[in-house]
Motif scaffolding. Structure first.
Motif, PDB file in Angstrom:
ATOM      1  N   SER A   1       0.861  -1.143   0.109  1.00 41.90           N
ATOM      2  CA  SER A   1      -0.128  -0.101  -0.090  1.00 41.90           C
ATOM      3  C   SER A   1       0.854   1.361   0.024  1.00 41.90           C
ATOM      4  O   SER A   1       2.133   1.271   0.529  1.00 41.90           O
ATOM      5  CB  SER A   1      -0.731   0.035   1.352  1.00 41.90           C
ATOM      6  N   LYS A   2       0.354   2.552  -0.580  1.00 38.97           N
ATOM      7  CA  LYS A   2       0.945   3.714  -0.644  1.00 38.97           C
ATOM      8  C   LYS A   2       1.217   4.190   0.794  1.00 38.97           C
ATOM      9  O   LYS A   2       2.117   5.107   1.109  1.00 38.97           O
ATOM     10  CB  LYS A   2       0.482   4.453  -1.526  1.00 38.97           C
ATOM     11  N   GLU A   3       0.162   3.720   1.594  1.00 37.16           N
ATOM     12  CA  GLU A   3       0.503   4.467   3.012  1.00 37.16           C
ATOM     13  C   GLU A   3       1.440   3.820   3.910  1.00 37.16           C
ATOM     14  O   GLU A   3       1.612   4.308   4.994  1.00 37.16           O
ATOM     15  CB  GLU A   3      -0.974   4.529   3.637  1.00 37.16           C
ATOM     16  N   MET A   4       1.887   2.765   3.560  1.00 43.20           N
ATOM     17  CA  MET A   4       2.924   1.942   4.319  1.00 43.20           C
ATOM     18  C   MET A   4       4.153   2.546   4.387  1.00 43.20           C
ATOM     19  O   MET A   4       4.773   2.983   3.129  1.00 43.20           O
ATOM     20  CB  MET A   4       3.022   0.370   4.012  1.00 43.20           C
TER      21      MET A   4
ATOM     22  N   MET B   1       8.064  -3.699  -9.111  1.00 44.40           N
ATOM     23  CA  MET B   1       9.005  -3.003  -8.452  1.00 44.40           C
ATOM     24  C   MET B   1       8.580  -1.829  -7.800  1.00 44.40           C
ATOM     25  O   MET B   1       7.693  -1.198  -8.318  1.00 44.40           O
ATOM     26  CB  MET B   1      10.305  -2.768  -9.572  1.00 44.40           C
ATOM     27  N   VAL B   2       9.138  -1.538  -6.660  1.00 43.02           N
ATOM     28  CA  VAL B   2       8.726  -0.265  -5.962  1.00 43.02           C
ATOM     29  C   VAL B   2      10.036   0.605  -5.574  1.00 43.02           C
ATOM     30  O   VAL B   2      10.903   0.032  -5.174  1.00 43.02           O
ATOM     31  CB  VAL B   2       7.922  -0.541  -4.758  1.00 43.02           C
ATOM     32  N   THR B   3       9.766   1.854  -5.623  1.00 43.72           N
ATOM     33  CA  THR B   3      10.874   2.671  -5.353  1.00 43.72           C
ATOM     34  C   THR B   3      10.590   3.519  -4.349  1.00 43.72           C
ATOM     35  O   THR B   3       9.329   4.302  -3.944  1.00 43.72           O
ATOM     36  CB  THR B   3      11.018   3.663  -6.514  1.00 43.72           C
TER      37      THR B   3
ATOM     38  N   ALA C   1       9.734  -5.551  -0.058  1.00 42.35           N
ATOM     39  CA  ALA C   1       8.880  -4.827   0.813  1.00 42.35           C
ATOM     40  C   ALA C   1       8.072  -5.236   1.786  1.00 42.35           C
ATOM     41  O   ALA C   1       7.908  -4.862   2.591  1.00 42.35           O
ATOM     42  CB  ALA C   1       8.120  -3.711  -0.288  1.00 42.35           C
ATOM     43  N   PHE C   2       7.505  -6.293   1.380  1.00 42.69           N
ATOM     44  CA  PHE C   2       6.531  -7.312   2.273  1.00 42.69           C
ATOM     45  C   PHE C   2       7.354  -7.849   3.588  1.00 42.69           C
ATOM     46  O   PHE C   2       6.915  -7.794   4.607  1.00 42.69           O
ATOM     47  CB  PHE C   2       5.751  -8.293   1.465  1.00 42.69           C
ATOM     48  N   GLU C   3       8.644  -8.304   3.293  1.00 44.01           N
ATOM     49  CA  GLU C   3       9.494  -8.583   4.300  1.00 44.01           C
ATOM     50  C   GLU C   3       9.812  -7.491   5.214  1.00 44.01           C
ATOM     51  O   GLU C   3       9.931  -7.861   6.380  1.00 44.01           O
ATOM     52  CB  GLU C   3      10.696  -9.317   3.552  1.00 44.01           C
ATOM     53  N   VAL C   4      10.071  -6.336   4.733  1.00 41.75           N
ATOM     54  CA  VAL C   4      10.593  -5.285   5.761  1.00 41.75           C
ATOM     55  C   VAL C   4       9.448  -4.857   6.505  1.00 41.75           C
ATOM     56  O   VAL C   4       9.278  -4.547   7.642  1.00 41.75           O
ATOM     57  CB  VAL C   4      11.034  -4.003   4.462  1.00 41.75           C
ATOM     58  N   ILE C   5       8.250  -4.871   5.895  1.00 35.53           N
ATOM     59  CA  ILE C   5       6.810  -4.597   6.623  1.00 35.53           C
ATOM     60  C   ILE C   5       6.613  -5.657   7.585  1.00 35.53           C
ATOM     61  O   ILE C   5       6.331  -5.211   8.873  1.00 35.53           O
ATOM     62  CB  ILE C   5       5.645  -4.551   5.673  1.00 35.53           C
TER      63      ILE C   5
ATOM     64  N   ASP D   1      13.199   6.490   7.723  1.00 36.49           N
ATOM     65  CA  ASP D   1      11.956   6.094   7.389  1.00 36.49           C
ATOM     66  C   ASP D   1      11.850   6.244   5.691  1.00 36.49           C
ATOM     67  O   ASP D   1      11.912   7.328   5.232  1.00 36.49           O
ATOM     68  CB  ASP D   1      10.891   6.631   8.034  1.00 36.49           C
ATOM     69  N   TYR D   2      11.168   5.194   5.111  1.00 35.54           N
ATOM     70  CA  TYR D   2      11.180   5.247   3.525  1.00 35.54           C
ATOM     71  C   TYR D   2       9.753   5.476   3.143  1.00 35.54           C
ATOM     72  O   TYR D   2       8.989   4.651   3.596  1.00 35.54           O
ATOM     73  CB  TYR D   2      11.994   4.022   2.660  1.00 35.54           C
ATOM     74  N   TYR D   3       9.266   6.279   2.226  1.00 30.96           N
ATOM     75  CA  TYR D   3       8.047   6.476   1.803  1.00 30.96           C
ATOM     76  C   TYR D   3       7.891   6.091   0.239  1.00 30.96           C
ATOM     77  O   TYR D   3       8.994   6.104  -0.539  1.00 30.96           O
ATOM     78  CB  TYR D   3       7.580   8.026   1.936  1.00 30.96           C
ATOM     79  N   LEU D   4       6.782   5.400  -0.144  1.00 36.26           N
ATOM     80  CA  LEU D   4       6.649   5.029  -1.506  1.00 36.26           C
ATOM     81  C   LEU D   4       6.586   6.302  -2.285  1.00 36.26           C
ATOM     82  O   LEU D   4       5.886   7.093  -2.405  1.00 36.26           O
ATOM     83  CB  LEU D   4       5.070   4.441  -1.645  1.00 36.26           C
TER      84      LEU D   4
END
Length: 407
Positions: free
Chosen positions: A266-269, A289-291, A310-314, A277-280
């Motif tokens: 999600s974009k809010e994660m 791929m996500v940046t 990204a899901f692993e970090v979440i 802290d990293y934002y989408l």
């Protein structure tokens, strides 16, 4: 033994199924070479001007092939069209056209005769002048409508007027005036902007012929939500097609983008690491791929990772853990140092060597030689080349009567 020579599209898997692309909404009959295909049904697809098609029954069992010009039943009189499809595929085309009543399917009279073709060409020659004159009549009646095309029936007894209007139009008076002017039966048919573009035809920005003029029959509403799902810039000039409406091709891949976007975070994660802290920032939906960026608005310290990482970090953040970085296995990103392209090169390698210029004489006189340019014999004289305590040059000037100057 005679050999048959094929031309154009008369070759391939089905030599009779592919005609020349000289008509809109062309259908490839891939069952044309199957034995007995034409005898499976008596239904025939006939095409008229532009994109208008009709379906008829071959009650007289005429041997029809794709491209034959036939005279078909009309009300009143008859019409002239071209056979575009026969056999089993016609039944599928009827289902696609939503023809539920059997009364809508008329019959084929005969293959067109020369007399029929003479009437047909005479009627077609009046279409353009009729359209221009009908536009002037509609304008004189103050009707908010645009007559886009006129089609005469093959026998010239009826004319179909295709018009575009944003609102409901009362054209009862218009029909009376048109009937008195052209002495034919009048039929008004309203079309949309997409249907008009399909009838006129053209080339899209992709370089191919318009979809509405080649294969598309049913038009589905297109919204800007399809562009948002595909991360397309909401620029009206780029999203609009030849009809000034949203392009129909925006709906072609939107389902794949919706399905692929469900596999992205999600974009809010917010992803938390030990340093930031990293934002989408952006995402490549089809590539997965996500940046991420350390700033919400501008790209700062961007990191591009896979959706799985990204899901692993979440999940790690939910457990209260913070990885060293967003990279795989928490590896630290290597800092790329700037490369000096001129390392080991001389900065004066392109400079030209300067040659010493000779002094120019003043007033036509030869300049005096400098002390270091004098002959070695004079430099070897005692007292620096002086005689009697006076320099040699001063003695010569006194002998010549020239005024003395300080050296």
């Amino acid at each position: 033994m005679k050999l048959k020579i094929y031309n154009g599209c008369d070759r391939g898997l089905s030599i009779r199924g592919c005609g020349r692309q000289d008509r809109q909404l062309n259908t490839y009959d891939w069952l044309a070479d199957v034995p007995g295909n034409a005898q499976t049904t008596d239904l025939v697809e006939v095409q008229f001007k532009n994109t208008r098609k009709g379906y008829y029954r071959n009650v007289n069992n005429i041997d029809l092939k794709k491209g034959d010009i036939v005279a078909v039943e009309a009300s009143p009189g008859h019409d002239i069209g071209v056979v575009t499809l026969t056999g089993k595929l016609v039944e599928l085309q009827i289902k696609k056209a939503n023809l539920k009543s059997a009364d809508d399917i008329k019959r084929i009279y005969r293959i067109a005769k020369p007399v029929d073709m003479d009437k047909y060409y005479e009627a077609k020659s009046r279409e353009h002048d009729t359209m221009i004159q009908s536009r002037q009549i509609a304008k004189s009646l103050d009707l908010q409508m645009k007559i886009g095309d006129v089609e005469y029936q093959g026998d010239g007894n009826k004319a179909i007027f295709y018009y575009i209007a944003d609102e409901r139009v009362d054209f009862r008076q218009l029909i009376k005036v048109l009937a008195e002017t052209f002495h034919v039966r009048i039929e008004m048919k309203q079309i949309g902007a997409r249907q008009e573009a399909g009838r006129i035809g053209g080339t899209g920005p992709c370089g191919r012929e318009l979809c509405c003029a080649t294969w598309m029959k049913n038009f589905v509403s297109v919204s800007t939500g399809a562009a948002r799902y595909q991360d397309i810039s909401l620029n009206p000039q780029k999203l609009a097609g030849m009809c000034a409406k949203l392009k129909c091709c925006l709906n072609y891949e939107v389902d794949d983008y919706i399905e692929a976007s469900r596999k992205l975070p999600s974009k809010e994660m917010v992803l938390q690491t030990q340093d930031n802290d990293y934002y989408l920032f952006k995402s490549d939906i089809l590539a997965g791929m996500v940046t991420y960026s350390t700033d919400k608005k501008i790209p700062a310290n961007i990191e591009t990772i896979t959706a799985r990482r990204a899901f692993e970090v979440i999940e790690m953040n939910k457990r209260g853990e913070k990885p060293l970085s967003l990279l795989e296995d928490g590896a630290v990103k290597r800092q790329d140092r700037p490369v000096d392209l001129l390392a080991g090169e001389s900065i004066t390698r392109f400079d030209k060597s300067k040659k010493r210029k000779k002094a120019k004489p003043r007033n036509g006189k030869q300049p005096e030689r400098r002390r270091q340019d004098r002959p070695a014999a004079q430099a070897a004289k005692p007292n620096g080349g002086r005689q009697g305590g006076k320099p040699e040059g001063r003695q010569q000037r006194q002998a010549a009567g020239e005024p003395q100057t300080k050296e």
